[in-house]
Design a protein around this motif. Sequence first.
Motif, mmCIF file in Angstrom:
data_model
loop_
_atom_site.group_PDB
_atom_site.id
_atom_site.type_symbol
_atom_site.label_atom_id
_atom_site.label_comp_id
_atom_site.label_asym_id
_atom_site.label_seq_id
_atom_site.Cartn_x
_atom_site.Cartn_y
_atom_site.Cartn_z
ATOM 1 N N GLN A 16 1.029 -1.211 0.007
ATOM 2 C CA GLN A 16 -0.061 0.047 0.039
ATOM 3 C C GLN A 16 0.748 1.219 -0.110
ATOM 4 O OE1 GLN A 16 -1.866 1.298 3.544
ATOM 5 N NE2 GLN A 16 -3.550 2.339 2.579
ATOM 6 N N VAL A 17 1.819 1.317 0.868
ATOM 7 C CA VAL A 17 2.768 2.661 1.273
ATOM 8 C C VAL A 17 3.400 2.675 -0.475
ATOM 9 C CG1 VAL A 17 4.787 3.490 1.894
ATOM 10 C CG2 VAL A 17 3.061 2.258 3.312
ATOM 11 N N ILE A 18 3.946 1.568 -1.051
ATOM 12 C CA ILE A 18 4.829 1.915 -2.280
ATOM 13 C C ILE A 18 3.602 2.397 -3.329
ATOM 14 C CG2 ILE A 18 5.894 0.710 -4.171
ATOM 15 C CD1 ILE A 18 7.120 -1.336 -2.216
ATOM 16 N N ALA A 19 2.439 1.806 -3.389
ATOM 17 C CA ALA A 19 1.514 2.094 -4.438
ATOM 18 C C ALA A 19 1.094 3.771 -4.101
ATOM 19 C CB ALA A 19 0.323 1.441 -4.443
ATOM 20 N N LEU A 20 0.916 4.150 -2.773
ATOM 21 C CA LEU A 20 0.650 5.631 -2.449
ATOM 22 C C LEU A 20 1.704 6.527 -3.118
ATOM 23 C CD1 LEU A 20 -0.660 5.337 1.132
ATOM 24 C CD2 LEU A 20 -1.919 5.949 -0.563
ATOM 25 N N THR A 23 1.172 6.862 -6.644
ATOM 26 C CA THR A 23 0.362 7.531 -6.976
ATOM 27 C C THR A 23 0.645 9.332 -6.818
ATOM 28 O OG1 THR A 23 -1.389 5.892 -6.580
ATOM 29 C CG2 THR A 23 -2.013 8.367 -6.773
ATOM 30 N N GLY A 24 1.526 9.414 -5.662
ATOM 31 C CA GLY A 24 1.778 10.731 -5.515
ATOM 32 C C GLY A 24 2.934 11.465 -6.486
ATOM 33 N N LEU A 25 3.884 10.528 -6.777
ATOM 34 C CA LEU A 25 4.867 10.904 -7.927
ATOM 35 C C LEU A 25 4.008 11.174 -9.122
ATOM 36 C CD1 LEU A 25 7.733 9.050 -6.624
ATOM 37 C CD2 LEU A 25 7.500 11.131 -6.634
ATOM 38 N N THR A 26 2.958 10.343 -9.387
ATOM 39 C CA THR A 26 2.565 10.397 -10.724
ATOM 40 C C THR A 26 1.591 11.615 -10.757
ATOM 41 O OG1 THR A 26 2.220 8.048 -10.922
ATOM 42 C CG2 THR A 26 0.826 9.458 -12.227
ATOM 43 N N SER A 143 -1.035 7.539 4.306
ATOM 44 C CA SER A 143 -1.488 8.423 3.483
ATOM 45 C C SER A 143 -0.962 10.066 3.616
ATOM 46 C CB SER A 143 -3.155 8.617 3.462
ATOM 47 O OG SER A 143 -3.334 7.184 3.023
ATOM 48 N N THR A 144 -1.064 10.299 4.936
ATOM 49 C CA THR A 144 -0.437 11.569 5.287
ATOM 50 C C THR A 144 1.005 11.753 5.083
ATOM 51 O OG1 THR A 144 -2.148 11.481 7.142
ATOM 52 C CG2 THR A 144 -0.162 13.066 7.545
ATOM 53 N N MET A 145 1.648 10.701 5.301
ATOM 54 C CA MET A 145 3.100 10.974 4.980
ATOM 55 C C MET A 145 3.425 11.011 3.275
ATOM 56 S SD MET A 145 5.114 11.100 7.837
ATOM 57 C CE MET A 145 6.485 10.531 6.946
ATOM 58 N N ALA A 172 7.799 1.546 -11.775
ATOM 59 C CA ALA A 172 8.418 0.287 -11.229
ATOM 60 C C ALA A 172 8.133 0.069 -9.720
ATOM 61 C CB ALA A 172 10.037 0.664 -11.115
ATOM 62 N N GLY A 173 7.404 1.091 -9.111
ATOM 63 C CA GLY A 173 6.976 1.152 -7.729
ATOM 64 C C GLY A 173 5.642 0.288 -7.651
ATOM 65 N N PHE A 174 4.838 0.298 -8.586
ATOM 66 C CA PHE A 174 3.572 -0.316 -9.010
ATOM 67 C C PHE A 174 3.865 -1.804 -9.110
ATOM 68 C CE2 PHE A 174 1.298 3.765 -10.088
ATOM 69 C CZ PHE A 174 0.500 3.784 -8.945
ATOM 70 N N LEU A 175 4.910 -2.049 -9.914
ATOM 71 C CA LEU A 175 5.259 -3.555 -9.911
ATOM 72 C C LEU A 175 5.812 -4.201 -8.669
ATOM 73 C CD1 LEU A 175 7.070 -3.188 -13.522
ATOM 74 C CD2 LEU A 175 5.029 -4.305 -12.815
#
Length: 424
Positions: A16-20, A23-26, A143-145, A172-175
């Motif tokens: 979850q953290v990696i996916a978050l 998403t933020g970088l995207t 999510s806050t971080m 790469a993070g999503f993978l």
Amino acid sequence: MRLFAIRDYRRLFGAQVIALFGTGLTTVALGLLAYELAGPRAGVVLSTALTVKMVLYVVIAPLAAAYVDRLPRRTFLFLLDAARAMVVLALPLVTEVWQIYVLIGLLQAASAAFTPTFQAVIPDIVPDEADYTRALSASQVASTMESLLSPVLAAVALSFLSFDRLFLGTSAGFLASALLVLSTRVPDARPGDRATAWERATAGIGTFLGTPRLRGVLALDLVVAAAGSIVVVNTVNHVRAGLGGSRSDVAWMLAASGTGTLLAALVLPRVLDRVAARTVMTTGAGVLVGGTAAAAALAAAGLLTWTGTAIVWTAIGIGTALVITPTGKVIRSSVGRNAVPGAFAAQFSLSHLAWLITYPVAGRLGTDTGFTLAWSVLAALAAAGAAGALLLWPRHDGQDLTTGLTTPARHGHDTNRSALTRAA
């Protein structure tokens, strides 16, 4: 912490953290891509793309929550991450604005399905009640971080990389998130007790609309969306065109808002032990109303400089944390344990209705008429949301949350009142 000793939760939380962060970088890279393609009309492009995101979140999240007990959840989460990785990988190849809308639609459809599915998995791998509560809180902290660190990481990366390389990193993070999900033992769900998909999809929504304190939360969602849209949609145009800043400056200004969020998040746990959630959240709403009004006033006077922008953006981050961080506590105190995933899915979906209103105001109105009028409208919407929360959320109901009382408030005001009477 005992919670992170649970192997499957630890890996799923890592996913979850990696996916978050992906998403933020995207989001940061998407704003810069919009500016490259549309120039001064980047706000319109970005707000339209984010409006597509909100529509999908509102529609897909409840449906995913309704059908998640019929799907092999580990495989489903893996496929959602893999789909997001492929979509993000295609974003640097975009040459037309319409292509952004299509790819963002695919990306956010997967994200909208991921969150309620993840929330539904937690109680099955974290059976202890206390650990389950901590798991929900840990998700909120993550999510806050992310709101702080994603812009900072983007700013650092943009110092030596072109913005399109950010998309490669997020893919790469999503993978990596997908591989972590695949390594987790996620049990298939037990069928729910509601007969139809419609009942499952609308159960959490019915809870929100029938519970005074949760109706207040929905009003506060409008306040957060009104202020947040200024930061998310208008930062790239304001910094690049208005202040003459660079791509890295855009990310650092976004990080100013995240810094405000982090500062508030560090002190909130102690505050919430002594102060009612209603008081904290309405105070945050006041900060957000003040922040949006200040942004409009400074823009009208031509005084929104680097320093002024950073101060206002930081204040918006603080107000956002004050409203959002206690939300999980309010939801958990309003429903029974079995209804918690549905309630969180409803909050996820309904809160995005507010963004569906404010994103076009910030983007299209801000581009066509200027920031002063658009931000004035957003300030008015924020004020309306704050006033609505004060009217919809009874003062005594919010005050009771500090005592640790957890009552199923699924039947509206009368249920809350009777529970409070018994507690007294």
